[in-house]
Write an enzyme that holds these catalytic residues in place. Structure first.
Site, PDB file in Angstrom:
ATOM      1  N   LYS A   1      -1.276  -7.393  -9.200  1.00 26.24           N
ATOM      2  CA  LYS A   1      -2.199  -7.550  -8.065  1.00 26.24           C
ATOM      3  C   LYS A   1      -1.788  -6.478  -7.061  1.00 26.24           C
ATOM      4  CE  LYS A   1      -2.895  -8.648  -4.372  1.00 26.24           C
ATOM      5  NZ  LYS A   1      -3.255  -7.575  -3.399  1.00 26.24           N
TER       6      LYS A   1
ATOM      7  N   SER B   1       5.471  -6.885   3.269  1.00 25.62           N
ATOM      8  CA  SER B   1       6.069  -7.188   4.574  1.00 25.62           C
ATOM      9  C   SER B   1       6.838  -8.515   4.517  1.00 25.62           C
ATOM     10  CB  SER B   1       4.962  -7.264   5.632  1.00 25.62           C
ATOM     11  OG  SER B   1       4.047  -8.280   5.275  1.00 25.62           O
TER      12      SER B   1
ATOM     13  N   CYS C   1       9.610   1.753   3.389  1.00 26.22           N
ATOM     14  CA  CYS C   1      10.541   0.666   3.727  1.00 26.22           C
ATOM     15  C   CYS C   1      11.948   1.195   3.894  1.00 26.22           C
ATOM     16  CB  CYS C   1      10.514  -0.408   2.653  1.00 26.22           C
ATOM     17  SG  CYS C   1      11.187   0.186   1.107  1.00 26.22           S
TER      18      CYS C   1
ATOM     19  N   GLU D   1      -4.986  -3.876  -1.858  1.00 28.41           N
ATOM     20  CA  GLU D   1      -6.430  -3.654  -1.807  1.00 28.41           C
ATOM     21  C   GLU D   1      -6.782  -2.430  -0.953  1.00 28.41           C
ATOM     22  OE1 GLU D   1      -4.523  -5.886  -0.498  1.00 28.41           O
ATOM     23  OE2 GLU D   1      -5.508  -7.200   0.959  1.00 28.41           O
ATOM     24  N   ARG D   2      -5.742  -1.858  -0.268  1.00 24.18           N
ATOM     25  CA  ARG D   2      -6.048  -0.724   0.596  1.00 24.18           C
ATOM     26  C   ARG D   2      -6.063   0.608  -0.160  1.00 24.18           C
ATOM     27  NH1 ARG D   2      -2.392  -2.034   5.769  1.00 24.18           N
ATOM     28  NH2 ARG D   2      -1.390  -3.547   4.430  1.00 24.18           N
TER      29      ARG D   2
ATOM     30  N   GLU E   1       9.340  -4.208  12.969  1.00 25.10           N
ATOM     31  CA  GLU E   1       9.120  -3.070  12.074  1.00 25.10           C
ATOM     32  C   GLU E   1       7.822  -2.392  12.508  1.00 25.10           C
ATOM     33  OE1 GLU E   1       7.854  -3.887   8.016  1.00 25.10           O
ATOM     34  OE2 GLU E   1       9.069  -2.219   7.300  1.00 25.10           O
TER      35      GLU E   1
ATOM     36  N   PHE F   1       0.811  -1.226   0.000  1.00 28.27           N
ATOM     37  CA  PHE F   1       0.000   0.000   0.000  1.00 28.27           C
ATOM     38  C   PHE F   1       0.836   1.263   0.000  1.00 28.27           C
ATOM     39  CE2 PHE F   1       0.963  -0.022   4.544  1.00 28.27           C
ATOM     40  CZ  PHE F   1       1.078   1.335   4.814  1.00 28.27           C
TER      41      PHE F   1
HETATM   42  P1  NAD Z   1       1.628  -6.587   3.071  1.00 30.81           P
HETATM   43  O1  NAD Z   1       2.681  -7.631   3.142  1.00 30.81           O
HETATM   44  O2  NAD Z   1       0.535  -6.595   4.053  1.00 30.81           O
HETATM   45  O3  NAD Z   1       0.920  -6.625   1.617  1.00 30.81           O
HETATM   46  C1  NAD Z   1       1.664  -6.689   0.427  1.00 30.81           C
HETATM   47  C2  NAD Z   1       0.855  -7.448  -0.604  1.00 30.81           C
HETATM   48  O4  NAD Z   1       0.636  -8.783  -0.137  1.00 30.81           O
HETATM   49  C3  NAD Z   1      -0.511  -6.845  -0.869  1.00 30.81           C
HETATM   50  O5  NAD Z   1      -0.766  -6.869  -2.255  1.00 30.81           O
HETATM   51  C4  NAD Z   1      -1.470  -7.751  -0.097  1.00 30.81           C
HETATM   52  O6  NAD Z   1      -2.726  -7.867  -0.716  1.00 30.81           O
HETATM   53  C5  NAD Z   1      -0.750  -9.085  -0.117  1.00 30.81           C
HETATM   54  N1  NAD Z   1      -1.029  -9.890   1.082  1.00 30.81           N
HETATM   55  C6  NAD Z   1      -1.301  -9.427   2.329  1.00 30.81           C
HETATM   56  N2  NAD Z   1      -1.500 -10.458   3.181  1.00 30.81           N
HETATM   57  C7  NAD Z   1      -1.345 -11.587   2.462  1.00 30.81           C
HETATM   58  C8  NAD Z   1      -1.428 -12.976   2.784  1.00 30.81           C
HETATM   59  N3  NAD Z   1      -1.700 -13.390   4.016  1.00 30.81           N
HETATM   60  N4  NAD Z   1      -1.198 -13.866   1.805  1.00 30.81           N
HETATM   61  C9  NAD Z   1      -0.924 -13.476   0.551  1.00 30.81           C
HETATM   62  N5  NAD Z   1      -0.850 -12.164   0.194  1.00 30.81           N
HETATM   63  C10 NAD Z   1      -1.051 -11.230   1.124  1.00 30.81           C
HETATM   64  O7  NAD Z   1       2.406  -5.177   3.071  1.00 30.81           O
HETATM   65  P2  NAD Z   1       1.781  -3.723   3.164  1.00 30.81           P
HETATM   66  O8  NAD Z   1       1.272  -3.501   4.551  1.00 30.81           O
HETATM   67  O9  NAD Z   1       0.873  -3.456   2.033  1.00 30.81           O
HETATM   68  O10 NAD Z   1       3.081  -2.832   2.931  1.00 30.81           O
HETATM   69  C11 NAD Z   1       3.971  -2.483   3.947  1.00 30.81           C
HETATM   70  C12 NAD Z   1       5.129  -3.441   4.028  1.00 30.81           C
HETATM   71  O11 NAD Z   1       5.811  -3.472   2.771  1.00 30.81           O
HETATM   72  C13 NAD Z   1       6.181  -3.016   5.041  1.00 30.81           C
HETATM   73  O12 NAD Z   1       6.649  -4.156   5.709  1.00 30.81           O
HETATM   74  C14 NAD Z   1       7.277  -2.401   4.181  1.00 30.81           C
HETATM   75  O13 NAD Z   1       8.572  -2.431   4.770  1.00 30.81           O
HETATM   76  C15 NAD Z   1       7.212  -3.269   2.976  1.00 30.81           C
HETATM   77  N6  NAD Z   1       7.801  -2.620   1.819  1.00 30.81           N
HETATM   78  C16 NAD Z   1       9.011  -3.075   1.401  1.00 30.81           C
HETATM   79  C17 NAD Z   1       9.625  -2.465   0.331  1.00 30.81           C
HETATM   80  C18 NAD Z   1      10.948  -2.935  -0.153  1.00 30.81           C
HETATM   81  O14 NAD Z   1      11.345  -2.527  -1.220  1.00 30.81           O
HETATM   82  N7  NAD Z   1      11.654  -3.787   0.556  1.00 30.81           N
HETATM   83  C19 NAD Z   1       8.996  -1.390  -0.329  1.00 30.81           C
HETATM   84  C20 NAD Z   1       7.741  -0.977   0.118  1.00 30.81           C
HETATM   85  C21 NAD Z   1       7.152  -1.597   1.208  1.00 30.81           C
END
Ligand code: NAD
Length: 498
Positions: free
Chosen positions: A173, A226, A281, A176-177, A383, A149
């Site tokens: 994909k 994450s 991140c 969704e937020r 985090e 998101f």
């Molecule tokens: P998230 O992991 O909750 O979601 C990321 C994606 O995974 C979304 O598209 C979501 O729909 C999907 N997802 C969520 N739960 C899932 C599950 N149980 N099974 C399968 N798919 C699932 O992350 P977020 O809250 O949207 O974003 C923040 C996180 O992303 C933070 O941890 C941040 O550090 C990380 N991030 C990392 C980078 C990087 O380059 N390393 C860049 C941006 C964000």
């Protein structure tokens, strides 16, 4: 109610799951839209559309694919305010911050415009009598991106321009937020002339992700999110025989040496710790001043500035930071601060109680500054992904390096110093993927590649830049003998060309 639908084969569709999820304006806390949630049926349809588009798209000359990126660049530039507003409306970040996100995305589009040069192969004449060898990189086929998101426009655009410039077709994909940015990205590509089916958008959560991971015709998956989900995506995707890059979470430290310019360091910590409400991140979430004197002076500089942070909606041009993404995120962040306080951290500035007049139902958090954090505290290990800066005091430089190297995450880090010896040693010894020297958020430009170490990244390749060309293509080596008249006779030993 505004409904955000999938885009498959160039057509908007609600899909057949019947499931939807509310999308909020985090500044007001009001529902602004609902997004349809797809699953296996919608992913299957998107993959079919992408497969149908692949042959034509992959055989389109790379220079022509590059020219589409030039067109996209012009369109994005002309519509940058609209893109930024779409980001902020569902994410909450300030308009200027959202514009910065667009600028970084544009850099990737610029790099992708020159794809013909990056796909250029290698050729060796006369590797044997009349034998030549050429090596080229070919597109994989249908590839997918799963995005978080916090950068609803930039992270999809870290992936899509590179993947499709290399000749692949794509299924996105998005989060969704804040899903509207993904559909706007599709519109921009369409306006630039992208044929239907080359880019498809399927909205959804775990169901859609699992369908991507298991689909036999998706060749590669790029994930950003994450760490627990990154690890899950990497493991399940690899088990299904896919190429996977999965970038995860972070805990980024900044060392402040006693010789550093403390005003410069404090400026850096304010922007890197609280910009985008800490939902980056590459945010700095841990300041590590060396020695008590440096620590006391730094905290004295930071405390009034954190307390005075200008917090407001994206429409307020003077705001330095906006709300966090959801009410749940705010609850989780407050829980992290509660735990830190209980474990003995000193809450120097407390953002837990912030209320904003006129926006009483928004997902607001004030900036929080924690001092005397130690490495055993949960507030240090996890985090937080919110506007919380921890100060962990180290006795000396060596102790600070050991601390960073021992942390499970290794995304970004920085050192602020005037000492070249320390800076050089730091860049060499630190076990982190992206390192800044007097630069707090060292996100590489698009001509380099982005990627962390340790549990901040799973898979061998960084995202965008030269590493993306390798990730989104596979090597083919062709060995040719002309003229055909040269006879070597039957060879039963393993062939050597020379
Ligand atoms: P998230 O992991 O909750 O979601 C990321 C994606 O995974 C979304 O598209 C979501 O729909 C999907 N997802 C969520 N739960 C899932 C599950 N149980 N099974 C399968 N798919 C699932 O992350 P977020 O809250 O949207 O974003 C923040 C996180 O992303 C933070 O941890 C941040 O550090 C990380 N991030 C990392 C980078 C990087 O380059 N390393 C860049 C941006 C964000």
């Amino acid at each position: 109610m505004n409904r955000i639908e999938h885009i498959i084969g160039g057509q908007m569709t609600a899909g057949s799951s019947g499931k939807t999820q509310a999308v909020y304006n985090p500044a007001t806390g009001e529902q602004s839209a609902e997004v349809v949630l797809g699953g296996q049926t919608e992913i299957n349809a998107a993959v079919e559309a992408a497969k149908a588009a692949f042959e034509n798209w992959s055989s389109t000359p790379p220079a022509r694919r590059g020219r589409l990126m030039i067109a996209l660049h012009g369109i994005m530039n002309a519509r940058r305010d609209e893109i930024a507003q779409t980001i902020s409306a569902e994410h909450g970040k300030t308009h200027d911050d959202a514009l910065g996100e667009v600028t970084r995305a544009l850099e990737v589009v610029e790099f992708a415009a020159g794809i013909a040069a990056h796909l250029q192969g290698d050729f060796s004449r006369e590797v044997g009598p009349g034998i030549d060898t050429c090596a080229e990189r070919q597109a994989l086929g249908v590839v997918a991106g799963i995005t978080p998101f916090n950068f609803p426009s930039m992270v999809p655009l870290w992936m899509i321009p590179m993947a499709i410039a290399c000749g692949n077709t794509f299924v996105l994909k998005p989060s969704e937020r804040d899903p509207s940015s993904a559909n706007l990205i599709f519109d921009l590509f369409k306006e630039a002339g992208l044929p239907d089916g080359v880019l498809n958008v399927v909205h959804g959560g775990k169901g859609a992700v699992d369908a991507v991971l298991d689909h036999p015709d998706i060749q590669a998956v790029s994930f950003v999110g994450s760490t627990p989900i990154a690890e899950y995506v990497y493991t399940r995707g690899c088990a299904a025989g896919k190429r996977v890059q999965a970038l995860g979470g972070a805990k980024n430290h900044m060392i402040i040496m006693p010789d550093a310019d403390l005003d410069q360091a404090a400026d850096a910590l304010m922007g890197a710790g609280f910009g985008s409400a800490g939902e980056r991140c590459m945010a700095i979430s841990v300041a590590v001043p060396i020695g008590e004197e440096t620590a006391d002076a730094l905290v004295a500089k930071l405390a009034p500035r954190v307390a005075a942070l200008k917090i407001g909606p994206s429409t307020d041009e003077t705001a330095e930071m906006g709300p966090v993404i959801t009410a749940e995120a705010r609850k989780r962040i407050k829980g992290c601060i509660d735990a830190g306080e209980k474990e003995g951290a000193k809450v120097v500035v407390d953002g837990r109680g912030l209320k904003l007049q006129g926006y009483e139902n928004g997902f607001w958090m004030g900036g929080t500054l924690l001092d005397h954090v130690t490495k055993d505290m949960s507030v240090y290990k996890t985090e937080i992904f919110g506007p919380v800066l921890s100060v962990l005091r180290a006795d000396n430089y060596g102790q600070a390096v050991d601390l960073i190297n021992a942390h499970e995450y290794g995304n970004g880090t920085a050192i602020f110093t005037r000492d070249g010896d320390a800076a050089r040693d730091f860049t060499n010894r630190i076990k982190v993927g992206m390192v800044g020297v007097n630069v707090p958020i060292p996100v590489p430009v698009a001509t380099h590649s982005f990627g962390g170490w340790k549990r901040s990244s799973f898979g061998a390749h960084g995202i965008y830049g030269p590493e993306a060309v390798h990730f989104y293509t596979r090597l083919k080596t062709v060995t040719t003998r002309w003229p055909t008249g040269i006879r070597a006779g039957a060879q039963f030993t393993f062939p050597s060309m020379g």
